[in-house]
Design a protein around this motif. Structure first.
Motif, mmCIF file in Angstrom:
data_model
loop_
_atom_site.group_PDB
_atom_site.id
_atom_site.type_symbol
_atom_site.label_atom_id
_atom_site.label_comp_id
_atom_site.label_asym_id
_atom_site.label_seq_id
_atom_site.Cartn_x
_atom_site.Cartn_y
_atom_site.Cartn_z
ATOM 1 N N THR A 47 -16.058 19.307 0.626
ATOM 2 C CA THR A 47 -15.217 18.568 -0.567
ATOM 3 C C THR A 47 -15.891 17.317 -0.838
ATOM 4 O O THR A 47 -16.078 16.721 -1.705
ATOM 5 C CB THR A 47 -13.890 18.302 -0.194
ATOM 6 O OG1 THR A 47 -13.698 17.450 0.823
ATOM 7 C CG2 THR A 47 -13.209 19.579 -0.320
ATOM 8 N N ALA A 48 -16.627 16.664 0.238
ATOM 9 C CA ALA A 48 -17.553 15.542 0.051
ATOM 10 C C ALA A 48 -18.627 16.063 -0.793
ATOM 11 O O ALA A 48 -19.363 16.872 -0.518
ATOM 12 C CB ALA A 48 -17.837 14.936 1.407
ATOM 13 N N GLN B 81 -16.241 10.736 -1.148
ATOM 14 C CA GLN B 81 -15.154 11.623 -1.120
ATOM 15 C C GLN B 81 -14.352 10.940 -2.228
ATOM 16 O O GLN B 81 -13.603 9.810 -1.905
ATOM 17 C CB GLN B 81 -14.336 11.539 0.306
ATOM 18 C CG GLN B 81 -13.108 12.420 0.183
ATOM 19 C CD GLN B 81 -13.298 13.981 0.003
ATOM 20 O OE1 GLN B 81 -14.116 14.713 0.460
ATOM 21 N NE2 GLN B 81 -12.551 14.234 -0.870
ATOM 22 N N ARG B 82 -13.616 11.809 -3.069
ATOM 23 C CA ARG B 82 -12.672 11.229 -4.112
ATOM 24 C C ARG B 82 -11.120 11.452 -3.434
ATOM 25 O O ARG B 82 -10.862 12.349 -2.913
ATOM 26 C CB ARG B 82 -12.511 12.012 -5.355
ATOM 27 C CG ARG B 82 -14.051 11.900 -6.099
ATOM 28 C CD ARG B 82 -13.960 12.632 -7.376
ATOM 29 N NE ARG B 82 -14.306 14.143 -7.153
ATOM 30 C CZ ARG B 82 -14.067 14.996 -8.372
ATOM 31 N NH1 ARG B 82 -13.900 14.460 -9.246
ATOM 32 N NH2 ARG B 82 -14.421 16.127 -8.072
ATOM 33 N N VAL B 83 -10.511 10.220 -3.727
ATOM 34 C CA VAL B 83 -9.140 10.227 -3.607
ATOM 35 C C VAL B 83 -8.559 9.516 -4.800
ATOM 36 O O VAL B 83 -8.180 8.342 -4.778
ATOM 37 C CB VAL B 83 -8.927 9.568 -2.245
ATOM 38 C CG1 VAL B 83 -7.105 9.653 -1.824
ATOM 39 C CG2 VAL B 83 -9.563 10.114 -1.081
ATOM 40 N N PRO C 91 -11.860 1.094 -5.181
ATOM 41 C CA PRO C 91 -11.512 1.846 -6.457
ATOM 42 C C PRO C 91 -12.981 2.419 -6.845
ATOM 43 O O PRO C 91 -14.053 1.755 -6.637
ATOM 44 C CB PRO C 91 -11.203 0.478 -7.498
ATOM 45 C CG PRO C 91 -10.901 -0.508 -6.364
ATOM 46 C CD PRO C 91 -11.537 -0.168 -4.829
ATOM 47 N N ARG C 92 -12.946 3.263 -7.656
ATOM 48 C CA ARG C 92 -14.199 4.092 -8.001
ATOM 49 C C ARG C 92 -15.073 3.247 -8.789
ATOM 50 O O ARG C 92 -16.378 3.307 -8.631
ATOM 51 C CB ARG C 92 -13.883 5.203 -8.995
ATOM 52 C CG ARG C 92 -14.983 5.845 -9.594
ATOM 53 C CD ARG C 92 -14.457 7.021 -10.725
ATOM 54 N NE ARG C 92 -13.704 6.316 -12.003
ATOM 55 C CZ ARG C 92 -14.358 5.975 -12.797
ATOM 56 N NH1 ARG C 92 -15.662 5.927 -12.953
ATOM 57 N NH2 ARG C 92 -13.594 5.468 -13.864
ATOM 58 N N LYS C 93 -14.706 2.238 -9.717
ATOM 59 C CA LYS C 93 -15.600 1.367 -10.590
ATOM 60 C C LYS C 93 -16.293 0.373 -9.661
ATOM 61 O O LYS C 93 -17.338 -0.094 -10.053
ATOM 62 C CB LYS C 93 -14.808 0.614 -11.765
ATOM 63 C CG LYS C 93 -14.220 1.584 -12.496
ATOM 64 C CD LYS C 93 -13.497 1.125 -13.832
ATOM 65 C CE LYS C 93 -13.209 2.069 -14.801
ATOM 66 N NZ LYS C 93 -12.470 1.333 -16.133
ATOM 67 N N LYS C 94 -15.633 -0.062 -8.311
ATOM 68 C CA LYS C 94 -16.271 -0.965 -7.691
ATOM 69 C C LYS C 94 -16.903 -0.632 -6.278
ATOM 70 O O LYS C 94 -17.955 -1.171 -5.838
ATOM 71 C CB LYS C 94 -15.140 -2.242 -7.392
ATOM 72 C CG LYS C 94 -14.851 -2.869 -8.498
ATOM 73 C CD LYS C 94 -13.699 -4.001 -8.011
ATOM 74 C CE LYS C 94 -13.109 -4.523 -9.170
ATOM 75 N NZ LYS C 94 -12.090 -5.687 -8.805
ATOM 76 N N VAL C 95 -16.646 0.632 -6.049
ATOM 77 C CA VAL C 95 -17.059 1.206 -4.495
ATOM 78 C C VAL C 95 -18.714 1.307 -4.554
ATOM 79 O O VAL C 95 -19.279 0.963 -3.789
ATOM 80 C CB VAL C 95 -16.373 2.268 -4.263
ATOM 81 C CG1 VAL C 95 -16.881 3.489 -4.769
ATOM 82 C CG2 VAL C 95 -16.538 2.326 -2.664
ATOM 83 N N ARG D 185 -12.666 5.895 -3.982
ATOM 84 C CA ARG D 185 -13.769 6.531 -3.439
ATOM 85 C C ARG D 185 -13.810 6.113 -1.942
ATOM 86 O O ARG D 185 -13.750 4.870 -1.531
ATOM 87 C CB ARG D 185 -14.974 6.598 -4.173
ATOM 88 C CG ARG D 185 -14.817 7.009 -5.406
ATOM 89 C CD ARG D 185 -14.903 8.332 -5.584
ATOM 90 N NE ARG D 185 -14.984 8.981 -6.967
ATOM 91 C CZ ARG D 185 -13.781 8.980 -7.805
ATOM 92 N NH1 ARG D 185 -12.465 8.899 -7.215
ATOM 93 N NH2 ARG D 185 -13.860 9.560 -9.019
ATOM 94 N N ALA D 186 -14.321 7.103 -1.007
ATOM 95 C CA ALA D 186 -14.779 6.630 0.435
ATOM 96 C C ALA D 186 -16.471 7.091 0.306
ATOM 97 O O ALA D 186 -16.510 8.137 -0.086
ATOM 98 C CB ALA D 186 -14.023 7.499 1.263
ATOM 99 N N ILE D 187 -17.043 6.110 0.783
ATOM 100 C CA ILE D 187 -18.543 6.466 0.763
ATOM 101 C C ILE D 187 -18.852 6.895 2.282
ATOM 102 O O ILE D 187 -18.519 5.827 3.292
ATOM 103 C CB ILE D 187 -19.284 5.149 0.666
ATOM 104 C CG1 ILE D 187 -19.166 4.678 -0.776
ATOM 105 C CG2 ILE D 187 -21.028 5.391 0.618
ATOM 106 C CD1 ILE D 187 -19.384 5.741 -2.173
#
Length: 84
Positions: free
Chosen positions: A40-41, A52-54, A77-81, A58-60
């Motif tokens: 999934t990653a 990885q989306r949650v 958050p997706r926009k800042k990660v 997001r987790a890098i």
């Protein structure tokens, strides 16, 4: 064969800033990757890392298949990660 996890200091600080319910979802999702993180990653385009989306977060990740290690580098958050 199961992967182990390493949470960087940065990723731990990132998690502390999030609401507990979001933190739990992220940790649970990351731990679910222990058997096959590539399932999934997704690879970050142009970088050696994975994400990885949650939900909206997001987790890098850095996945080391030779040592069976998943390093969590950053969470947010997706926009800042993706900002450096």
């Amino acid at each position: 064969m199961s992967y182990s996890f390493f949470w960087t200091d940065r990723s731990r600080k990132d998690l502390e800033k999030l609401p507990p319910s979001i933190t739990k979802r992220i940790v649970d999702k990351i731990e679910s990757l222990s058997e096959d993180p590539h399932r999934t990653a997704e690879r970050c385009e142009g970088y050696p890392w994975y994400h990885q989306r949650v939900g909206a977060y997001r987790a890098i990740l850095e996945i080391d298949d030779t040592q069976l290690l998943i390093s969590v580098l950053k969470v947010g958050p997706r926009k800042k990660v993706y900002d450096r």
